[in-house]
Design a protein around this motif. Structure first.
Motif, PDB file in Angstrom:
ATOM      1  N   ILE A 470      -3.840   6.836  -4.874  1.00  0.00           N
ATOM      2  CA  ILE A 470      -2.572   6.321  -4.337  1.00  0.00           C
ATOM      3  C   ILE A 470      -2.419   4.842  -4.719  1.00  0.00           C
ATOM      4  CG2 ILE A 470      -1.189   5.938  -2.239  1.00  0.00           C
ATOM      5  CD1 ILE A 470      -1.782   8.927  -2.623  1.00  0.00           C
ATOM      6  N   LEU A 471      -3.503   4.080  -4.551  1.00  0.00           N
ATOM      7  CA  LEU A 471      -3.429   2.649  -4.886  1.00  0.00           C
ATOM      8  C   LEU A 471      -3.196   2.467  -6.382  1.00  0.00           C
ATOM      9  CD1 LEU A 471      -6.105   0.809  -2.711  1.00  0.00           C
ATOM     10  CD2 LEU A 471      -3.796   1.540  -2.153  1.00  0.00           C
ATOM     11  N   TYR A 472      -3.829   3.297  -7.157  1.00  0.00           N
ATOM     12  CA  TYR A 472      -3.670   3.223  -8.608  1.00  0.00           C
ATOM     13  C   TYR A 472      -2.195   3.428  -8.980  1.00  0.00           C
ATOM     14  CZ  TYR A 472      -4.682   3.993 -13.497  1.00  0.00           C
ATOM     15  OH  TYR A 472      -4.711   3.887 -14.852  1.00  0.00           O
ATOM     16  N   THR A 473      -1.543   4.340  -8.281  1.00  0.00           N
ATOM     17  CA  THR A 473      -0.128   4.594  -8.539  1.00  0.00           C
ATOM     18  C   THR A 473       0.716   3.365  -8.193  1.00  0.00           C
ATOM     19  OG1 THR A 473      -0.522   6.911  -8.007  1.00  0.00           O
ATOM     20  CG2 THR A 473       1.769   6.185  -8.014  1.00  0.00           C
ATOM     21  N   ILE A 474       0.406   2.746  -7.061  1.00  0.00           N
ATOM     22  CA  ILE A 474       1.149   1.547  -6.661  1.00  0.00           C
ATOM     23  C   ILE A 474       0.926   0.434  -7.682  1.00  0.00           C
ATOM     24  CG2 ILE A 474       1.337  -0.251  -4.893  1.00  0.00           C
ATOM     25  CD1 ILE A 474       0.560   1.875  -2.811  1.00  0.00           C
ATOM     26  N   VAL A 475      -0.328   0.260  -8.083  1.00  0.00           N
ATOM     27  CA  VAL A 475      -0.662  -0.794  -9.041  1.00  0.00           C
ATOM     28  C   VAL A 475       0.052  -0.540 -10.382  1.00  0.00           C
ATOM     29  CG1 VAL A 475      -2.580  -1.680 -10.442  1.00  0.00           C
ATOM     30  CG2 VAL A 475      -2.832  -1.469  -7.968  1.00  0.00           C
ATOM     31  N   ARG A 476       0.131   0.704 -10.740  1.00  0.00           N
ATOM     32  CA  ARG A 476       0.831   1.059 -11.982  1.00  0.00           C
ATOM     33  C   ARG A 476       2.299   0.626 -11.890  1.00  0.00           C
ATOM     34  NH1 ARG A 476       0.205   7.061 -14.291  1.00  0.00           N
ATOM     35  NH2 ARG A 476      -0.953   6.173 -16.019  1.00  0.00           N
ATOM     36  N   ILE A 477       2.941   0.906 -10.772  1.00  0.00           N
ATOM     37  CA  ILE A 477       4.338   0.486 -10.607  1.00  0.00           C
ATOM     38  C   ILE A 477       4.434  -1.038 -10.646  1.00  0.00           C
ATOM     39  CG2 ILE A 477       6.364   0.523  -9.097  1.00  0.00           C
ATOM     40  CD1 ILE A 477       5.433   3.191  -7.987  1.00  0.00           C
ATOM     41  N   LYS A 478       3.508  -1.684  -9.966  1.00  0.00           N
ATOM     42  CA  LYS A 478       3.532  -3.154  -9.955  1.00  0.00           C
ATOM     43  C   LYS A 478       3.438  -3.706 -11.375  1.00  0.00           C
ATOM     44  CE  LYS A 478       1.631  -4.277  -5.372  1.00  0.00           C
ATOM     45  NZ  LYS A 478       0.540  -4.940  -4.651  1.00  0.00           N
ATOM     46  N   SER A 479       2.604  -3.083 -12.183  1.00  0.00           N
ATOM     47  CA  SER A 479       2.424  -3.644 -13.530  1.00  0.00           C
ATOM     48  C   SER A 479       3.638  -3.359 -14.414  1.00  0.00           C
ATOM     49  CB  SER A 479       1.100  -3.190 -14.145  1.00  0.00           C
ATOM     50  OG  SER A 479       1.253  -1.946 -14.759  1.00  0.00           O
ATOM     51  N   ILE A 480       4.333  -2.249 -14.172  1.00  0.00           N
ATOM     52  CA  ILE A 480       5.578  -2.010 -14.921  1.00  0.00           C
ATOM     53  C   ILE A 480       6.604  -3.080 -14.543  1.00  0.00           C
ATOM     54  CG2 ILE A 480       7.486  -0.402 -15.362  1.00  0.00           C
ATOM     55  CD1 ILE A 480       5.572   1.880 -14.494  1.00  0.00           C
ATOM     56  N   SER A 538       3.183  10.358  -5.103  1.00  0.00           N
ATOM     57  CA  SER A 538       2.463   9.765  -6.235  1.00  0.00           C
ATOM     58  C   SER A 538       2.454  10.716  -7.419  1.00  0.00           C
ATOM     59  CB  SER A 538       1.023   9.443  -5.832  1.00  0.00           C
ATOM     60  OG  SER A 538       1.018   8.514  -4.783  1.00  0.00           O
ATOM     61  N   ASN A 539       2.216  11.999  -7.156  1.00  0.00           N
ATOM     62  CA  ASN A 539       2.264  12.980  -8.246  1.00  0.00           C
ATOM     63  C   ASN A 539       3.647  13.003  -8.894  1.00  0.00           C
ATOM     64  OD1 ASN A 539      -0.363  13.810  -8.005  1.00  0.00           O
ATOM     65  ND2 ASN A 539       0.123  15.515  -6.633  1.00  0.00           N
ATOM     66  N   ASP A 540       4.674  12.985  -8.058  1.00  0.00           N
ATOM     67  CA  ASP A 540       6.038  13.011  -8.583  1.00  0.00           C
ATOM     68  C   ASP A 540       6.311  11.764  -9.419  1.00  0.00           C
ATOM     69  OD1 ASP A 540       6.571  15.448  -7.434  1.00  0.00           O
ATOM     70  OD2 ASP A 540       7.479  14.596  -5.629  1.00  0.00           O
ATOM     71  N   PHE A 541       5.834  10.632  -8.928  1.00  0.00           N
ATOM     72  CA  PHE A 541       6.040   9.415  -9.709  1.00  0.00           C
ATOM     73  C   PHE A 541       5.327   9.519 -11.061  1.00  0.00           C
ATOM     74  CE2 PHE A 541       4.258   5.580 -11.432  1.00  0.00           C
ATOM     75  CZ  PHE A 541       5.437   4.946 -11.813  1.00  0.00           C
ATOM     76  N   ASN A 542       4.076   9.962 -11.024  1.00  0.00           N
ATOM     77  CA  ASN A 542       3.303  10.006 -12.269  1.00  0.00           C
ATOM     78  C   ASN A 542       3.890  10.992 -13.276  1.00  0.00           C
ATOM     79  OD1 ASN A 542       1.305   7.892 -11.950  1.00  0.00           O
ATOM     80  ND2 ASN A 542       0.533   9.099 -10.241  1.00  0.00           N
ATOM     81  N   SER A 543       4.474  12.099 -12.799  1.00  0.00           N
ATOM     82  CA  SER A 543       5.147  13.011 -13.744  1.00  0.00           C
ATOM     83  C   SER A 543       6.375  12.347 -14.348  1.00  0.00           C
ATOM     84  CB  SER A 543       5.639  14.285 -13.057  1.00  0.00           C
ATOM     85  OG  SER A 543       4.664  14.833 -12.293  1.00  0.00           O
ATOM     86  N   PHE A 544       7.117  11.673 -13.509  1.00  0.00           N
ATOM     87  CA  PHE A 544       8.311  10.975 -14.003  1.00  0.00           C
ATOM     88  C   PHE A 544       7.915   9.924 -15.040  1.00  0.00           C
ATOM     89  CE2 PHE A 544      10.850   7.020 -13.277  1.00  0.00           C
ATOM     90  CZ  PHE A 544      12.003   7.425 -13.922  1.00  0.00           C
ATOM     91  N   TYR A 545       6.885   9.176 -14.729  1.00  0.00           N
ATOM     92  CA  TYR A 545       6.410   8.120 -15.614  1.00  0.00           C
ATOM     93  C   TYR A 545       5.969   8.701 -16.962  1.00  0.00           C
ATOM     94  CZ  TYR A 545       3.416   4.309 -17.238  1.00  0.00           C
ATOM     95  OH  TYR A 545       2.830   3.329 -17.973  1.00  0.00           O
ATOM     96  N   HIS A 546       5.322   9.849 -16.875  1.00  0.00           N
ATOM     97  CA  HIS A 546       4.865  10.527 -18.071  1.00  0.00           C
ATOM     98  C   HIS A 546       6.044  10.950 -18.953  1.00  0.00           C
ATOM     99  CE1 HIS A 546       2.163  13.099 -20.398  1.00  0.00           C
ATOM    100  NE2 HIS A 546       3.122  13.995 -20.371  1.00  0.00           N
ATOM    101  N   ASP A 547       7.136  11.369 -18.303  1.00  0.00           N
ATOM    102  CA  ASP A 547       8.299  11.896 -19.025  1.00  0.00           C
ATOM    103  C   ASP A 547       9.267  10.830 -19.515  1.00  0.00           C
ATOM    104  OD1 ASP A 547       7.409  14.355 -18.363  1.00  0.00           O
ATOM    105  OD2 ASP A 547       9.008  14.836 -16.926  1.00  0.00           O
ATOM    106  N   THR A 548       9.137   9.601 -19.019  1.00  0.00           N
ATOM    107  CA  THR A 548      10.216   8.639 -19.197  1.00  0.00           C
ATOM    108  C   THR A 548       9.736   7.336 -19.825  1.00  0.00           C
ATOM    109  OG1 THR A 548      10.956   9.508 -17.059  1.00  0.00           O
ATOM    110  CG2 THR A 548      12.212   7.667 -17.962  1.00  0.00           C
ATOM    111  N   ARG A 549      10.452   6.872 -20.820  1.00  0.00           N
ATOM    112  CA  ARG A 549      10.123   5.572 -21.395  1.00  0.00           C
ATOM    113  C   ARG A 549      11.018   4.561 -20.704  1.00  0.00           C
ATOM    114  NH1 ARG A 549       7.277   6.465 -26.494  1.00  0.00           N
ATOM    115  NH2 ARG A 549       7.367   4.192 -26.537  1.00  0.00           N
TER     116      ARG A 549
END
Ligand code: ARG
Length: 588
Positions: A470-480, A538-549
């Motif tokens: 979960i934290l990894y997902t938040i950190v990923r968003i922060k870095s984007i 988090s799963n939904d976010f990561n799928s979206f991130y995977h699909d979207t530039r």
């Protein structure tokens, strides 16, 4: 903000009315077949009896009345009479836009805030904090935070075990070791030393030694019982020693609870309830609830409908000593007097359930607790080791909480350094933050009443249903977001546009359910439901991130919309982990 399901239900009611059916059948729930639809209504089936029609026919009528709806993109009647609902993308985007503008991210505050006391420490003074108390602290803290987030007045009480035989044992052992101390001299009238005659580590060694001796040495045990009695009668020297024990022990407990980011408003102990006992007992006798039975004072609490035997509540032993139950009852008296709470929630090992059944019944029967006051027992299961037995150290001893935390942090540190994205100076602090998420999420993601297996490897993994994920997902968003800003992206993010693809829509749907998830979890006292919610988010976010530039999207309006969506998802995730009792670093 109103829940999205309430909008959907309202729209469905409208359709029932328009088609000439009673709107009481217009119940909507999240679809259990997400491959077919997003929400569903089974009301046509329930209405069959009243209207004497085939449910599919009713469903078709309702669906026909939904065709111009601004809420639904698609409404379908399927055999035998389900109504499958798919939300309009515009409607969903609009809801998220409101959510993004709302400082509460849609969470609705209680209309009539309740006063709730959460009793969730239960640590015993002078005994080291061990894993048995870990679950109470983690679950209770989360219940407290959830309640507060929803606008209730929640008071957390540690309710220390600071009264009773353990104190007499320590006094007895100290007297054996240092008989010359003034505390043991009954004729001493001067002032006792300000400094305690022991350190916390000595104290922690004294208790188990004394407890061990009392099991084999009858005379020693008798001495300890006598010391306990004299302490409770207020013997001056013992009271002074007791004060030292409490002070030293509480300072240490505060440090340990602090490491868990667990904070109590009240540091009361069982001893604080003692002054309420005499009056309470007098009244119980006067009112005819308490009576003597073989020298002991008891209150009957069994009920006709009991499936298993509920023994009477013992209020005083035949020697006149009070018991655990007596203290818990007197504590209710104290809490009513101080806070007049609407509810008291006890977060305690589920093996104590019978004690609480008896205590609650007795409190209600004798009028200590008004009828309207809720007394709730949130019993939790055992934390087991990988062998399925209660968690122990490698040597088979009782695991101290601080060692457990150190173990997790060490493992987390190793994994983070392996990742190399963090400078070593930050790594330790980051490991602590992520370690706490591993520990708390590992516990909270299980239904509280169930036992669970404590597994450092699994809990600290960045993948799967874990805190670090979960934290990894938040950190990923922060870095984007950071990258977006570095590339000159403007801070005024854009309007959230209707979803452009399936994974984006899923993410939006899940985000929109936050207020509902939180309210439902609190109503059921079920932090695990928040974990399930954020795991899916988090799963939904990561799928979206995977699909979207996201950042290389050329259409500026679209890019900004995604950034707004990301910001909202991040805020919801941070809100959720906040109520679970941990937080996210900027990098890991
Ligand atoms: N000190 C107790 C124990 O270690 C737990 C106290 C729980 N709270 C209560 N109000 N009885 O078992």
């Amino acid at each position: 903000m109103k829940k999205i399901i309430d909008y959907i239900t309202e729209e469905t009611r409208k359709a029932f009315r328009a088609a000439g059916y009673d709107e009481k059948y217009a119940k909507v729930s999240i679809s259990n077949r997400p491959d077919l639809c997003e929400y569903q209504c089974n009301g046509a089936m329930a209405a069959k009896k009243e209207y004497g029609m085939a449910p599919i026919k009713i469903a078709q009528d309702i669906v026909a009345a939904m065709q111009d709806s601004a809420v639904f993109e698609k409404a379908e009647a399927v055999m035998p009479g389900f109504i499958n609902l798919t939300l309009s993308r515009e409607f969903l985007a609009c809801y998220l836009g409101e959510m993004a503008a709302d400082p509460e991210h849609s969470v609705e505050k209680a209309e009539t805030p309740q006063t709730i006391v959460v009793d969730y420490g239960g640590a015993n003074v002078a005994k080291p904090l061990h894993v048995g108390h870990l679950r109470a602290a983690i679950i209770g803290e989360s219940i407290k935070r959830m309640g507060r987030r929803l606008g209730h007045k929640v008071i957390g009480d540690v309710h220390l075990g600071d009264w009773g035989l353990q104190m007499g044992l320590i006094i007895t052992e100290l007297q054996e070791r240092k008989p010359e101390l003034p505390y043991f001299d009954p004729d001493f009238t001067g002032e006792y030393p300000a400094e305690a005659p022991f350190t916390i580590s000595e104290l922690e060694e004294i208790y188990p030694t004394a407890s061990g001796k009392s099991k084999t040495d009858e005379a020693y045990k008798a001495k300890a019982l006598q010391a306990t009695y004299e302490l409770q009668q207020g013997r001056r020297g013992y009271r002074a020693l007791w004060d030292h024990i409490i002070r030293i022990s509480v300072a240490d407990l505060k440090k340990n609870y602090g490491r868990l980011d667990v904070h109590f408003d009240l540091w009361y102990g069982e001893s604080d309830a003692q002054p309420y006992i005499p009056d309470m007992i007098r009244k119980m006798k006067e009112d005819g609830y308490a009576y003597e039975d073989q020298g002991a004072l008891i209150v009957d609490v069994k009920e006709e409908s009991d499936q298993k035997e509920v023994p009477p509540c013992m209020i005083l032993k035949s020697d006149g000593a009070s018991l655990y139950t007596t203290t818990d009852l007197a504590t209710i008296v104290q809490r009513v007097q101080d806070y007049d709470p609407d509810e008291i929630i006890y977060v305690v090992d589920k093996r104590q359930e019978m004690h609480f059944i008896q205590t609650f019944r007795c409190a209600k029967k004798t009028g200590i607790a008004k009828d309207e006051m809720k007394l709730s027992f949130l019993g939790f299961g055992t934390m087991n080791g990988k062998d399925g037995k209660p968690f122990k150290t490698r040597e088979g001893g009782v695991m101290r909480l601080e060692n457990l935390i150190d173990d997790i942090n060490r493992e987390m540190f190793r994994k983070i350094v392996e990742n190399r994205s963090v400078k070593d100076t930050d790594a330790e602090k980051t490991a602590e933050m992520v370690g706490l998420s591993a520990l708390k999420y590992g516990d909270l993601s299980n239904q509280a009443s169930k036992d669970y297996v404590f597994d450092v490897d699994r809990f600290t993994s960045f993948e799967g249903n874990t805190g670090p994920y979960i934290l990894y997902t938040i950190v990923r968003i922060k870095s984007i977001m950071e990258k977006y800003r570095q590339e000159g992206g403007s801070a005024d993010t854009g309007k959230i546009l209707p979803a452009s693809g399936d994974s984006e829509k899923n993410l939006m749907l899940q985000t929109a359910r936050w207020n509902d998830a939180l309210a439902g979890a609190f109503a059921d006292k079920a932090p695990h439901r928040i974990c399930a919610y954020i795991y899916e988010l988090s799963n939904d976010f990561n799928s979206f991130y995977h699909d979207t530039r996201i950042l290389s999207e050329e259409n500026e309006e679209q890019r900004k919309s995604w950034i707004s969506l990301l910001e909202l998802v991040k805020e919801v995730l941070e809100d959720a982990i906040g109520v679970l009792g941990f937080s996210a670093p900027d990098r890991m």
